[in-house]
Design an enzyme around this catalytic site. Structure first.
Site, PDB file in Angstrom:
ATOM      1  N   HIS A   1       1.015  -0.605   0.437  1.00  0.00           N
ATOM      2  CA  HIS A   1      -0.301   0.119   0.336  1.00  0.00           C
ATOM      3  C   HIS A   1       0.467   1.360  -0.040  1.00  0.00           C
ATOM      4  O   HIS A   1       1.303   1.346   1.459  1.00  0.00           O
ATOM      5  CB  HIS A   1      -1.173  -0.081   1.490  1.00  0.00           C
ATOM      6  CG  HIS A   1      -2.112   1.352   1.907  1.00  0.00           C
ATOM      7  ND1 HIS A   1      -2.091   1.719   1.991  1.00  0.00           N
ATOM      8  CD2 HIS A   1      -2.826   1.010   0.367  1.00  0.00           C
ATOM      9  CE1 HIS A   1      -2.688   2.770   2.344  1.00  0.00           C
ATOM     10  NE2 HIS A   1      -3.638   2.720   1.017  1.00  0.00           N
TER      11      HIS A   1
ATOM     12  N   GLU B   1       2.928   0.070   3.027  1.00  0.00           N
ATOM     13  CA  GLU B   1       2.589  -0.771   3.850  1.00  0.00           C
ATOM     14  C   GLU B   1       2.740  -1.892   3.318  1.00  0.00           C
ATOM     15  O   GLU B   1       2.416  -1.915   2.056  1.00  0.00           O
ATOM     16  CB  GLU B   1       1.512  -0.497   4.734  1.00  0.00           C
ATOM     17  CG  GLU B   1       1.250   0.954   5.559  1.00  0.00           C
ATOM     18  CD  GLU B   1      -0.193   1.131   5.767  1.00  0.00           C
ATOM     19  OE1 GLU B   1      -0.925   0.875   6.944  1.00  0.00           O
ATOM     20  OE2 GLU B   1      -1.122   1.768   5.091  1.00  0.00           O
TER      21      GLU B   1
HETATM   22  N1  NAD Z   1      -6.264   7.913  -4.547  1.00  0.00           N
HETATM   23  C1  NAD Z   1      -5.105   7.189  -3.518  1.00  0.00           C
HETATM   24  O1  NAD Z   1      -4.896   8.521  -2.220  1.00  0.00           O
HETATM   25  C2  NAD Z   1      -5.042   5.688  -2.304  1.00  0.00           C
HETATM   26  C3  NAD Z   1      -4.005   5.864  -2.370  1.00  0.00           C
HETATM   27  C4  NAD Z   1      -3.837   3.905  -1.672  1.00  0.00           C
HETATM   28  C5  NAD Z   1      -3.790   3.133  -2.409  1.00  0.00           C
HETATM   29  N2  NAD Z   1      -5.295   3.230  -3.688  1.00  0.00           N
HETATM   30  C6  NAD Z   1      -5.993   2.182  -4.098  1.00  0.00           C
HETATM   31  O2  NAD Z   1      -5.379   2.185  -5.265  1.00  0.00           O
HETATM   32  C7  NAD Z   1      -5.734   1.924  -6.521  1.00  0.00           C
HETATM   33  C8  NAD Z   1      -6.043   2.762  -7.712  1.00  0.00           C
HETATM   34  O3  NAD Z   1      -6.704   3.918  -6.941  1.00  0.00           O
HETATM   35  P1  NAD Z   1      -6.357   5.567  -7.732  1.00  0.00           P
HETATM   36  O4  NAD Z   1      -6.834   6.536  -6.830  1.00  0.00           O
HETATM   37  O5  NAD Z   1      -5.490   5.740  -8.583  1.00  0.00           O
HETATM   38  O6  NAD Z   1      -7.719   5.250  -8.508  1.00  0.00           O
HETATM   39  P2  NAD Z   1      -7.971   6.086  -9.767  1.00  0.00           P
HETATM   40  O7  NAD Z   1      -9.517   5.695 -10.480  1.00  0.00           O
HETATM   41  O8  NAD Z   1      -7.480   6.927 -10.159  1.00  0.00           O
HETATM   42  O9  NAD Z   1      -7.488   4.617 -11.456  1.00  0.00           O
HETATM   43  C9  NAD Z   1      -7.879   3.542 -11.423  1.00  0.00           C
HETATM   44  C10 NAD Z   1      -7.232   2.535 -12.934  1.00  0.00           C
HETATM   45  O10 NAD Z   1      -7.625   1.813 -13.734  1.00  0.00           O
HETATM   46  C11 NAD Z   1      -8.356   1.705 -14.391  1.00  0.00           C
HETATM   47  N3  NAD Z   1      -8.515   0.427 -14.650  1.00  0.00           N
HETATM   48  C12 NAD Z   1      -9.956  -0.200 -14.419  1.00  0.00           C
HETATM   49  N4  NAD Z   1      -9.880  -1.358 -14.507  1.00  0.00           N
HETATM   50  C13 NAD Z   1      -8.612  -1.866 -14.628  1.00  0.00           C
HETATM   51  C14 NAD Z   1      -8.500  -2.872 -15.112  1.00  0.00           C
HETATM   52  N5  NAD Z   1      -8.985  -3.878 -15.146  1.00  0.00           N
HETATM   53  N6  NAD Z   1      -6.994  -2.768 -16.302  1.00  0.00           N
HETATM   54  C15 NAD Z   1      -6.231  -1.977 -16.343  1.00  0.00           C
HETATM   55  N7  NAD Z   1      -7.069  -0.755 -15.437  1.00  0.00           N
HETATM   56  C16 NAD Z   1      -7.456  -0.724 -14.769  1.00  0.00           C
HETATM   57  C17 NAD Z   1      -8.866   3.026 -14.777  1.00  0.00           C
HETATM   58  O11 NAD Z   1      -8.955   3.358 -15.950  1.00  0.00           O
HETATM   59  C18 NAD Z   1      -7.787   3.952 -13.892  1.00  0.00           C
HETATM   60  O12 NAD Z   1      -7.524   4.671 -14.421  1.00  0.00           O
HETATM   61  C19 NAD Z   1      -7.301   1.251  -5.547  1.00  0.00           C
HETATM   62  O13 NAD Z   1      -7.306  -0.029  -5.390  1.00  0.00           O
HETATM   63  C20 NAD Z   1      -7.125   2.911  -4.523  1.00  0.00           C
HETATM   64  O14 NAD Z   1      -8.253   2.066  -3.091  1.00  0.00           O
HETATM   65  C21 NAD Z   1      -5.628   4.700  -3.324  1.00  0.00           C
END
Ligand code: NAD
Length: 292
Positions: A142, A154
């Site tokens: 994480h 993490e």
């Molecule tokens: N935003 C944060 O601060 C944060 C911090 C730590 C962890 N996370 C985790 O990271 C992950 C992504 O979050 P994010 O904020 O980057 O989301 P986001 O919505 O910015 O991006 C997600 C991306 O995944 C792509 N996607 C969807 N389905 C897909 C697939 N089957 N194959 C490939 N790509 C695909 C989408 O097109 C999009 O570009 C989540 O699990 C979230 O919980 C987010």
């Protein structure tokens, strides 16, 4: 290419995926950023390039290093391109079925020794790992947002994570310049158990008129030593992601401090998600996800 250079794929070119791909490319790994959506992939690559361009502009990288980092990055919308990968980091939408299915499909493409890392914030690593025929290779990693700037990652093993996978993960993260904190496969790990109630309390303070977004950000910056204020951070995190993470943790922990304040729902409904839509708490001309 040195013996330590790996081929790494990052799945999902959103906020986290583009940040993690920046970390991989900066460390010299041959990095493939994969997304199912061409537009999101292009924006993710632009974001990574923008980060390296800025690093050169402000003297943190020399021109040759900036160019080399950009050249190690490629984009793909074809999962088969990931066949040579040593490490795959998934950062797709926070959806258990999607993450499981993605690892299941990758089983048939990459070698049995490829490490699978999941960047989930709220889902069980064990549940995601059950999508792979080899759950022993799956580890929760994480990253903190923005991933290129925050050192902490993490590390959470699933129930079937093998010792070799855990050890290789911690070593790999150290080679990226990251500090691993080992935690349990529990909702929110350590960081979000603290961060989400705190961010919610900052939003409540804004709603209650204790200060403006600028004054609350300035107070946190000046007094608590955080690298940025809560509203700047929320604009990078994305209000949709904050709502989703906060709601999921509330549902699992039943602690009202996790429940997102009303302002969150209104901002998401209005499409004011933060940097990615050009407006959140603040306004942005540049909708690249971070760094410029
Ligand atoms: N935003 C944060 O601060 C944060 C911090 C730590 C962890 N996370 C985790 O990271 C992950 C992504 O979050 P994010 O904020 O980057 O989301 P986001 O919505 O910015 O991006 C997600 C991306 O995944 C792509 N996607 C969807 N389905 C897909 C697939 N089957 N194959 C490939 N790509 C695909 C989408 O097109 C999009 O570009 C989540 O699990 C979230 O919980 C987010």
């Amino acid at each position: 290419m040195t013996n330590d250079t790996k081929t790494v794929a990052v799945l999902g070119a959103g906020t986290m995926g583009s940040g993690i791909a920046t970390v991989m490319a900066r460390a010299g790994h041959c990095t493939i950023l994969y997304d199912i959506d061409e537009t999101n992939l292009k924006r993710g690559i632009d974001t990574v390039h923008g980060f390296f361009d800025k690093s050169v502009r402000i003297g943190k990288l020399d021109e040759a290093a900036g160019r080399a980092a950009k050249e190690t990055l490629s984009g793909s919308t074809d999962l088969n391109d990931l066949a040579p990968c040593d490490v795959v980091v998934e950062a797709v939408f926070e959806d258990l079925a999607l993450k499981k299915e993605t690892f299941g499909r990758l089983d048939g493409i990459v070698s049995a020794s490829t490490l699978f890392h999941t960047n989930t914030s709220t889902l069980p690593v064990t549940g995601i790992a059950s999508g792979s025929r080899l759950p022993e290779r799956v580890v929760g990693t994480h990253y903190c947002n923005p991933a290129p700037l925050m050192k902490l990652v993490e590390v959470a093993d699933g129930r079937h994570t093998a010792n070799w996978a855990h050890k290789a993960t911690v070593e790999f993260l150290a080679s990226l310049g990251k500090t691993s904190v080992v935690t349990k496969d529990r909702p929110g790990f350590i960081v979000n158990r603290f961060l989400i109630p705190w961010e919610n309390s900052c939003i409540h303070a804004l709603e209650a008129g204790w200060g403006t977004k600028e004054s609350i950000d300035a107070a946190v910056l000046g007094a608590l030593g955080h690298p940025m204020g809560p509203f700047r951070l929320l604009d990078i995190v994305g209000m949709d992601i904050h709502q989703q993470v906060a709601t999921r943790l509330y549902e699992q922990l039943r602690d009202p401090r996790f429940f997102p304040p009303p302002m969150v729902e209104r901002m998401v409904a209005a499409g004011d998600l933060g940097r990615k839509t050009g407006r959140g708490f603040y306004e942005y001309d540049d909708t690249r996800l971070f760094g410029s």
